[in-house]
Write a protein that holds these residues in place. Structure first.
Motif, mmCIF file in Angstrom:
data_model
loop_
_atom_site.group_PDB
_atom_site.id
_atom_site.type_symbol
_atom_site.label_atom_id
_atom_site.label_comp_id
_atom_site.label_asym_id
_atom_site.label_seq_id
_atom_site.Cartn_x
_atom_site.Cartn_y
_atom_site.Cartn_z
ATOM 1 N N CYS A 242 6.747 -13.102 23.746
ATOM 2 C CA CYS A 242 6.503 -13.555 22.401
ATOM 3 C C CYS A 242 5.167 -14.586 22.750
ATOM 4 O O CYS A 242 4.665 -14.708 23.982
ATOM 5 C CB CYS A 242 7.575 -14.460 21.902
ATOM 6 S SG CYS A 242 7.945 -16.062 22.723
ATOM 7 N N HIS B 237 8.247 -16.165 26.190
ATOM 8 C CA HIS B 237 9.481 -15.666 26.318
ATOM 9 C C HIS B 237 9.301 -14.181 26.646
ATOM 10 O O HIS B 237 8.937 -13.524 25.756
ATOM 11 C CB HIS B 237 10.315 -15.933 25.173
ATOM 12 C CG HIS B 237 10.710 -17.448 24.862
ATOM 13 N ND1 HIS B 237 10.660 -18.158 23.744
ATOM 14 C CD2 HIS B 237 10.630 -18.392 25.672
ATOM 15 C CE1 HIS B 237 10.687 -19.362 23.689
ATOM 16 N NE2 HIS B 237 10.839 -19.531 24.786
ATOM 17 N N GLU C 54 14.718 -15.479 21.414
ATOM 18 C CA GLU C 54 15.023 -16.712 21.819
ATOM 19 C C GLU C 54 14.391 -17.930 20.728
ATOM 20 O O GLU C 54 14.984 -18.781 20.460
ATOM 21 C CB GLU C 54 14.267 -17.407 23.097
ATOM 22 C CG GLU C 54 14.972 -16.940 24.260
ATOM 23 C CD GLU C 54 14.730 -17.344 25.636
ATOM 24 O OE1 GLU C 54 14.397 -18.609 25.763
ATOM 25 O OE2 GLU C 54 14.389 -16.603 26.527
ATOM 26 N N CYS C 55 13.225 -17.327 20.342
ATOM 27 C CA CYS C 55 12.566 -18.581 19.247
ATOM 28 C C CYS C 55 12.225 -17.780 17.941
ATOM 29 O O CYS C 55 12.010 -18.583 16.912
ATOM 30 C CB CYS C 55 11.576 -19.320 19.865
ATOM 31 S SG CYS C 55 10.140 -18.001 20.191
ATOM 32 N N ASP D 144 9.895 -15.972 17.115
ATOM 33 C CA ASP D 144 8.673 -15.830 16.976
ATOM 34 C C ASP D 144 8.246 -14.290 16.702
ATOM 35 O O ASP D 144 8.705 -13.321 17.561
ATOM 36 C CB ASP D 144 7.845 -16.219 18.063
ATOM 37 C CG ASP D 144 6.254 -16.273 17.994
ATOM 38 O OD1 ASP D 144 5.905 -15.563 16.958
ATOM 39 O OD2 ASP D 144 5.659 -17.052 18.841
ATOM 40 N N LYS E 159 5.070 -17.648 22.642
ATOM 41 C CA LYS E 159 5.473 -18.767 23.485
ATOM 42 C C LYS E 159 6.014 -18.442 25.011
ATOM 43 O O LYS E 159 6.362 -19.609 25.733
ATOM 44 C CB LYS E 159 6.801 -19.530 22.873
ATOM 45 C CG LYS E 159 6.362 -20.027 21.603
ATOM 46 C CD LYS E 159 7.519 -20.896 20.957
ATOM 47 C CE LYS E 159 6.994 -21.506 19.604
ATOM 48 N NZ LYS E 159 6.705 -20.585 18.433
ATOM 49 N N CYS F 228 11.220 -12.703 18.664
ATOM 50 C CA CYS F 228 11.962 -12.960 19.927
ATOM 51 C C CYS F 228 13.183 -13.475 19.704
ATOM 52 O O CYS F 228 13.479 -14.026 18.816
ATOM 53 C CB CYS F 228 10.944 -14.072 20.322
ATOM 54 S SG CYS F 228 11.589 -15.022 21.845
HETATM 55 ZN ZN LIG Z 1 10.001 -16.780 22.092
#
Ligand SMILES: [Zn+2]
Length: 79
Positions: free
Chosen positions: A8, A12, A37-38, A40, A10, A35
């Protein structure tokens, strides 16, 4: 099935399975990838790193797949 390493915006990194490369293209075009994790949705395909197992000497290489050869017998992957 094919697995792609994705990343992503960011940074990840994660792996995602797709039915085919076309499936990835379609989902990427639709913004359907996100993503884990976030969340995105600005996800790009990361450079595929070969999976090397240390110690056993067994390397797993991805089978090349060909979806665009019109000429049967001329495909370099078909040999
Ligand atoms: Zn991410």
């Amino acid at each position: 099935m094919i697995v792609y390493s994705l990343r992503c915006a960011k940074g990840h990194a994660f792996d995602e399975w797709f039915a085919s490369g076309n499936e990835y293209d379609k989902m990427a075009a639709d913004g359907a990838l996100s993503c884990p994790e976030c969340g995105d949705t600005n996800v790009v395909k990361a450079i595929m790193a070969p999976r090397v197992s240390s110690g056993t000497g067994g390397e797993v290489a991805a089978e090349p797949s060909c979806g665009s050869c019109a000429q049967e017998g001329a495909c370099p992957w078909a040999a």
